[in-house]
Design a protein around this motif. Structure first.
Motif, short mmCIF file in Angstrom:
data_model
loop_
_atom_site.label_atom_id
_atom_site.label_comp_id
_atom_site.label_asym_id
_atom_site.label_seq_id
_atom_site.Cartn_x
_atom_site.Cartn_y
_atom_site.Cartn_z
N ILE A 5 0.82 -1.22 0.00
CA ILE A 5 0.00 0.00 0.00
C ILE A 5 0.85 1.28 0.00
O ILE A 5 0.47 2.28 -0.61
N THR A 6 1.99 1.28 0.71
CA THR A 6 2.89 2.42 0.90
C THR A 6 2.27 3.54 1.75
O THR A 6 2.87 3.98 2.71
N GLN A 7 1.06 3.96 1.39
CA GLN A 7 0.44 5.05 2.16
C GLN A 7 -0.66 4.47 3.05
O GLN A 7 -1.70 4.02 2.55
N VAL A 8 -0.42 4.48 4.36
CA VAL A 8 -1.37 3.86 5.29
C VAL A 8 -2.28 4.94 5.87
O VAL A 8 -1.81 5.95 6.38
N GLN A 9 -3.61 4.68 5.76
CA GLN A 9 -4.57 5.67 6.25
C GLN A 9 -5.13 5.24 7.61
O GLN A 9 -5.45 4.05 7.79
N PRO A 10 -5.27 6.19 8.54
CA PRO A 10 -5.84 5.82 9.85
C PRO A 10 -7.33 5.50 9.73
O PRO A 10 -8.00 5.97 8.81
N GLY A 11 -7.82 4.70 10.67
CA GLY A 11 -9.27 4.40 10.72
C GLY A 11 -9.70 3.26 9.85
O GLY A 11 -10.88 2.89 9.83
N LEU A 12 -8.77 2.67 9.11
CA LEU A 12 -9.16 1.56 8.22
C LEU A 12 -8.84 0.21 8.87
O LEU A 12 -8.26 0.15 9.94
N GLY A 13 -9.24 -0.83 8.18
CA GLY A 13 -8.84 -2.17 8.61
C GLY A 13 -9.97 -3.15 8.86
O GLY A 13 -9.76 -4.35 8.81
N ASP A 14 -11.20 -2.61 9.12
CA ASP A 14 -12.32 -3.52 9.45
C ASP A 14 -12.59 -4.52 8.35
O ASP A 14 -12.92 -5.68 8.61
N GLU A 15 -12.46 -4.05 7.10
CA GLU A 15 -12.85 -4.91 5.98
C GLU A 15 -11.98 -6.17 5.89
O GLU A 15 -12.42 -7.20 5.37
N PHE A 16 -10.75 -6.07 6.43
CA PHE A 16 -9.86 -7.23 6.36
C PHE A 16 -10.30 -8.35 7.32
O PHE A 16 -10.00 -9.51 7.09
N ASN A 17 -11.01 -7.95 8.40
CA ASN A 17 -11.47 -8.97 9.36
C ASN A 17 -12.36 -9.99 8.67
O ASN A 17 -12.17 -11.19 8.78
N ASN A 18 -13.37 -9.45 7.97
CA ASN A 18 -14.33 -10.33 7.29
C ASN A 18 -13.64 -11.24 6.30
O ASN A 18 -13.92 -12.43 6.22
#
Lengths: 323, 201
Positions: A240-253
């Motif tokens: 990704i190189t550019q990491v955005q805060p507040g993300l990540g939920d979608e990877f759980n599913n």
């Protein structure tokens, strides 16, 4: 069909895993057919890139699901690790190798937290992992002042971390993931750690009465999960190189869907690392395939949601049928 | 074949290791020795004492019950190592010493295994057993079927998968007899599952 299922090689490899491989190949041709072109090396590369970091999350959560628990914090923990380490690298000028180690340390610390909450404080894993999911999002945002973490791009100084994903066209990320998957298979099937984790998922009370410290081994499952999320962060920032805060939920599913699809039982006590690995490839190909067919990426959420529901339903049905 | 006197029967019905120890010492003094008392003492130590965990309450035979359920799954891919592990577990449970004590030793071991298996089946009534999806949904009415499957996997299923039917014969008998007395339909349910799984082979 019964004859085919009963062949020794098929029984050894696992009928479900062979079906999953068939589904993977079928998906490739279906997506090629409906997108009007054969999926090429670019599409495969995109799918493998996603499989790299998703794979580490899925491998980790397999250990937790094997104990009969769940961890919804893995995605945000991975992103949080990428944010914190990225800021340490870019803003505070820490050496790259320490920043990469910090990814793993942050993941591991969240694993320790989840382990304490679930195993030692007795919180339901469903609730405690929701809490740590929010915590991971918050910590990542606060630490970066809600700014993106920009890791060095290819060609810039300190960009060798990208070799964890690809090196001279070689998908090193996939090789890295495969090695870790083999290690996880050995841990789960051939070591005391794996045996205790599976036994806890199978019959916790019997294991406790046997004199085994169930809390310690259950906590260890969460620590392994968190650590693998931290390792996943290294490949995530590599892609990704550019990491955005507040993300990540979608990877759980996606990670949980990969596990259940691969034959890990949501009731605990049964886990398949090989199945999880194939599940990860299916989910990754699904995303690329949907985009190749001209749908917006949002549609992937709908399809993944349906897959999770179907996979859990199939898991419950197959358990009931066995009875 | 494995009939016991009433006093020994009471010993093999009890769950509490400390109480069982007191009973064992008393019975060894009061009851005539059938030649297996030394083996019974050895079995007690093998089951409840672990040199690696001194002073800690353990039940190594109970652990083998849950371990064998897991080994059944592992044996699908790693048959040889699972067979090796089963042999080690059987040796730990005293199978290797049967020749020394003859029929009386076999009877003592059978009842010790029955005691461990009964304790395992009692743990299946705990709320944590097979909790369901995300640990939130109760297993409900399928619990009985789960227990049946566990009993089959830890005995006949594992023995067939590892090709250790002969070595595990006494263990299998203890598990199937122990399961059969759980409820009036248990034996029938177990036989039906065995038929179903045999057809799959």
């Amino acid at each position: 069909m019964e004859n085919f299922k009963n062949k020794p090689l098929i029984k050894k490899l696992g009928f479900n895993r062979i079906i999953l491989c068939g589904v993977l190949i079928l998906m490739y041709f279906v997506f090629s057919l409906f997108s009007g072109r054969m999926l090429g090396s670019g599409d495969i590369k995109n799918a493998l890139n996603m499989a790299d970091y998703l794979g580490f999350l899925a491998l980790g959560v397999t250990f937790v699901i094997a104990t009969g628990g769940i961890d919804f914090s893995i995605g945000p923990v991975m992103v949080c690790a990428g944010l914190i380490a990225g800021r340490l690298l870019v803003t505070f000028g820490w050496p790259l190798w320490i920043a990469l180690i910090m990814c793993v340390v942050v993941g591991c610390l969240f694993g320790v937290l989840n382990g304490i909450l679930v195993a030692y404080m007795g919180l339901p894993s469903f609730i405690s992992s929701m809490a740590s999911m929010m915590l991971a999002k918050g910590v990542g945002s606060v630490f970066t002042h809600v700014q993106n973490s920009n890791w060095p791009a290819s060609g810039e100084a300190n960009s060798w971390y990208k070799y964890f994903v690809t090196y001279n066209g070689i998908p090193t990320g996939l090789i890295f993931l495969l090695v870790v998957a083999v290690l996880c298979t050995i841990i789960l099937n051939k070591t005391k750690i794996g045996r205790y984790i599976l036994c806890i998922g199978s019959n916790r009370e019997a294991v406790r009465l046997s004199g085994v410290d169930t809390r310690k081994w259950e906590a260890l499952a969460y620590i392994i999960c968190g650590t693998l999320a931290g390792i996943g962060a290294i490949t995530y920032v590599g892609v990704i190189t550019q990491v955005q805060p507040g993300l990540g939920d979608e990877f759980n599913n996606n990670a949980i869907a990969s596990c259940v699809m691969g034959g890990t039982s949501m009731a605990g006590g049964v886990a398949s690392i090989g199945g999880t690995f194939i599940g990860v490839l299916i989910i990754s190909l699904l995303r690329v395939g949907i985009q190749a067919m001209g749908f917006r990426p949002d549609y992937q959420y709908i399809i993944t949601g349906i897959i999770v529901a179907l996979a859990v339903f199939a898991d419950i049905r197959s358990s009931a049928r066995k009875k | 074949m494995f009939e016991q006197g009433a006093r020994w029967h009471a010993y093999y019905r009890d769950d509490d290791p400390a109480y069982r120890r007191r009973m064992l010492d008393e019975l060894c003094m009061l009851e005539p020795d059938d030649g297996a008392n030394a083996f019974r003492l050895w079995l007690y130590k093998a089951r409840y004492e672990d040199a690696a965990r001194p002073g800690q309450p353990v039940d190594r035979f109970l652990f083998q019950c849950v371990n064998f359920v897991q080994l059944y799954g592992t044996a699908r891919i790693f048959r040889r190592s699972a067979a090796k592990e089963v042999r080690e577990s059987l040796a730990l449970m005293g199978f290797g010493r049967l020749a020394e004590f003859g029929g009386a030793g076999e009877r003592a071991l059978y009842w010790e295994l029955r005691n461990a298996v009964a304790r395992y089946f009692r743990t299946c009534e705990s709320p944590g057993y097979r909790r369901g999806v995300f640990g939130l949904v109760g297993a409900g009415e399928s619990r009985g079927a789960h227990v049946c499957r566990d009993a089959w996997e830890m005995s006949l299923g594992l023995a067939r998968r590892t090709r250790l039917e002969d070595e595990m014969a006494l263990w299998n008998r203890a598990v199937t007899d122990g399961y059969a007395v759980l409820d009036p339909q248990a034996a029938e349910r177990f036989a039906a599952l065995d038929r179903k799984m045999s057809e799959k082979r």
